[in-house]
Design a protein around this motif. Structure first.
Motif, PDB file in Angstrom:
ATOM      1  N   LYS A 144       0.838  -1.193   0.000  1.00 12.43           N
ATOM      2  CA  LYS A 144       0.000   0.000   0.000  1.00 12.43           C
ATOM      3  C   LYS A 144       0.875   1.246   0.000  1.00 12.43           C
ATOM      4  CE  LYS A 144      -3.935  -2.125   2.349  1.00 12.43           C
ATOM      5  NZ  LYS A 144      -4.843  -2.083   3.528  1.00 12.43           N
ATOM      6  N   LEU A 145       0.442   2.240  -0.745  1.00 10.74           N
ATOM      7  CA  LEU A 145       1.204   3.488  -0.827  1.00 10.74           C
ATOM      8  C   LEU A 145       0.872   4.376   0.365  1.00 10.74           C
ATOM      9  CD1 LEU A 145       1.062   4.210  -4.660  1.00 10.74           C
ATOM     10  CD2 LEU A 145       2.770   2.934  -3.345  1.00 10.74           C
ATOM     11  N   THR A 146       1.389   3.941   1.502  1.00 11.35           N
ATOM     12  CA  THR A 146       1.205   4.681   2.746  1.00 11.35           C
ATOM     13  C   THR A 146       2.565   4.806   3.427  1.00 11.35           C
ATOM     14  OG1 THR A 146       0.734   2.627   3.961  1.00 11.35           O
ATOM     15  CG2 THR A 146      -1.152   3.830   3.056  1.00 11.35           C
ATOM     16  N   GLY A 147       2.624   5.580   4.500  1.00 13.21           N
ATOM     17  CA  GLY A 147       3.884   5.739   5.226  1.00 13.21           C
ATOM     18  C   GLY A 147       4.961   6.310   4.332  1.00 13.21           C
ATOM     19  N   ALA A 148       6.099   5.618   4.264  1.00 11.47           N
ATOM     20  CA  ALA A 148       7.221   6.085   3.437  1.00 11.47           C
ATOM     21  C   ALA A 148       6.885   6.075   1.956  1.00 11.47           C
ATOM     22  CB  ALA A 148       8.448   5.216   3.698  1.00 11.47           C
ATOM     23  N   LEU A 149       5.811   5.359   1.578  1.00 16.52           N
ATOM     24  CA  LEU A 149       5.427   5.269   0.166  1.00 16.52           C
ATOM     25  C   LEU A 149       4.230   6.149  -0.177  1.00 16.52           C
ATOM     26  CD1 LEU A 149       5.797   1.411  -0.377  1.00 16.52           C
ATOM     27  CD2 LEU A 149       7.342   3.203  -1.187  1.00 16.52           C
ATOM     28  N   THR A 150       3.818   6.986   0.747  1.00 16.40           N
ATOM     29  CA  THR A 150       2.675   7.870   0.480  1.00 16.40           C
ATOM     30  C   THR A 150       2.932   8.691  -0.789  1.00 16.40           C
ATOM     31  OG1 THR A 150       2.115   8.040   2.818  1.00 16.40           O
ATOM     32  CG2 THR A 150       1.305   9.785   1.366  1.00 16.40           C
ATOM     33  N   PRO A 151       1.996   8.699  -1.744  1.00 11.08           N
ATOM     34  CA  PRO A 151       2.208   9.449  -2.988  1.00 11.08           C
ATOM     35  C   PRO A 151       2.612  10.894  -2.725  1.00 11.08           C
ATOM     36  CG  PRO A 151       0.268   8.079  -3.193  1.00 11.08           C
ATOM     37  CD  PRO A 151       0.714   7.972  -1.759  1.00 11.08           C
ATOM     38  N   ASN A 152       3.586  11.357  -3.497  1.00  8.08           N
ATOM     39  CA  ASN A 152       4.064  12.737  -3.373  1.00  8.08           C
ATOM     40  C   ASN A 152       4.549  13.209  -4.738  1.00  8.08           C
ATOM     41  OD1 ASN A 152       7.151  12.252  -3.585  1.00  8.08           O
ATOM     42  ND2 ASN A 152       6.536  10.813  -1.969  1.00  8.08           N
TER      43      ASN A 152
END
Length: 417
Positions: free
Chosen positions: A79-87
């Protein structure tokens, strides 16, 4: 009696109506021959069309696919959360040398900040500011195709010289001033010493302080220009090699890898990392200690398909992602267990168009010393950085390569926060 006489009357009207309809549809006798001819022509045309369709389908099914895909399964993309949160932090990058170069897959940087890279036309160049200087080449100057021209991929600096992968031949040693070059590892010659082991797609390398080169061959089946076929086939066709620059001894360290790609030594040279692209993971091969000669997984289930791996100046590693694994749907993830579908795709779609199915979404990730994702820089939609084959860091600035872009990405880390 009235009701019984009414029923035949209704029936009689129906018979008259049908007769009238037949009369209206009757073909005049004088046109009967032409009508019969047209009917026969239509019948024959339909028969021929049907036969043609059947023949076309039979030929299509009989044609061999250029790949023999295997069935496999990937875990659901993270899942694109935490360190992978979309930016959008990658959108702060500048596109330097735009339209002056094509395909800077890998980038080496010397102590003076001079960049060195290889291009799609087989040229190896140095970049100082805006000045581009040709210093070497991987093939014939008058070449007409990629195999003749060669394709420079991974590039490293060792003892003041450049060591450059030629995807089709082996490893070149090139002097940084362009004064000389030589093929130090010729895989066609080495194949004889390796029991005729085929290598079709030499990819990346790293070199120890003592002169041991670790390098990958991504496929024994498909060459670099057909890398999409290797990716879709996803068979165990890849190998990790070592080569001693002093003794010239070559060894197979790990075989049966799935699209082995980027190579990076640990800071203390106790292990070497290898990106296993089509499995979205990174393998660790131990060079010293109790695990020497064995391997395990350093990072698994990455958010994209990893390409080259390079060190971070603050510790850990930068990993460029050739493509993102989207949620809730990723094409390769979805087709992993359907090899026949992938096989059919290669019959219908030319290899050079397969890349168009890859989402434009720039993403690079930072891994810590034990393989955990600690940060990510992204460009949803690929507005500035559509894909990243490598990230090389020099004095707080990232230089981002790509095997097909016509620029190098340059991002000062302080600018993206």
């Amino acid at each position: 009696m009235a009701s019984s006489s009414a029923e035949p009357q209704a029936g009689g009207e129906g018979e008259v109506g049908e007769a009238g309809e037949e009369e209206r549809n009757r073909i005049p006798e004088v046109l009967q021959p032409q009508y019969q001819y047209i009917r026969l022509l239509c019948k024959r045309s339909l028969q021929l069309a049907g036969a043609g369709l059947v023949l076309t389908l039979a030929v299509f099914l009989a044609c061999n696919s250029p790949i023999r895909p295997v069935s496999f399964r990937l875990p659901p993309p993270p899942k694109l959360t935490g360190a992978l949160t979309p930016n959008t932090r990658l959108r702060s990058a500048k596109q330097i040398l735009k339209s002056r170069i094509v395909g800077p897959e890998s980038i080496a940087i010397d102590e003076n900040g001079v960049l060195y890279t290889g291009l799609a036309n087989g040229r190896i160049v140095s970049v100082t500011g805006k000045k581009i200087k040709e210093i070497g080449y991987t093939g014939d100057i008058s070449c007409s195709n990629e195999e003749e021209c060669g394709r420079p991929l991974g590039i490293r600096i060792h003892n003041g010289s450049l060591y450059v992968i030629n995807a089709y031949k082996g490893i070149l040693k090139v002097e940084k001033d362009g004064s000389a070059q030589e093929l130090v590892v010729n895989m066609k010659d080495e194949a004889v010493r390796l029991n005729n082991l085929k290598t079709r797609f030499i990819n990346d390398l790293d070199i120890t302080s003592s002169g041991i080169v670790y390098f990958t061959d991504s496929s024994s089946q498909h060459s670099r220009q057909y890398n999409a076929y290797e990716f879709l086939e996803s068979g165990p066709h890849g190998t990790l090699f070592s080569f001693d620059l002093t003794t010239r001894e070559i060894k197979v360290l790990v075989s049966g890898l799935h699209f082995p790609n980027g190579v990076q030594l640990a800071p203390d040279e106790s292990f070497v990392l290898v990106a296993e692209t089509s499995r979205a993971r990174i393998v660790r091969y131990y060079l010293r200690g109790d695990m020497a000669g064995q391997w395990d997984y350093f990072a698994i289930n990455l958010p994209g398909f990893p390409d080259n791996i390079r060190p971070r100046e603050s510790g850990g590693y930068w990993v460029g992602m050739a493509a993102i694994r989207r949620q809730p749907f990723s094409l390769i993830d979805a087709l992993a267990s359907y090899p026949q579908v992938r096989s059919t795709m290669t019959k219908l779609i030319p290899h050079f168009l397969i890349k168009s199915f890859v989402s434009k979404y720039g993403i690079i990730v930072a891994l810590d010393e034990i393989g955990n994702v600690m940060d990510s820089l992204q460009d949803p939609g690929g507005q500035v950085i559509p894909s990243a084959s490598e990230v090389s860091e020099h004095e707080g600035t990232l230089y981002i390569g790509s095997y097909y872009s016509n620029f190098i990405g340059k991002l000062k880390l302080r600018d993206e926060y």
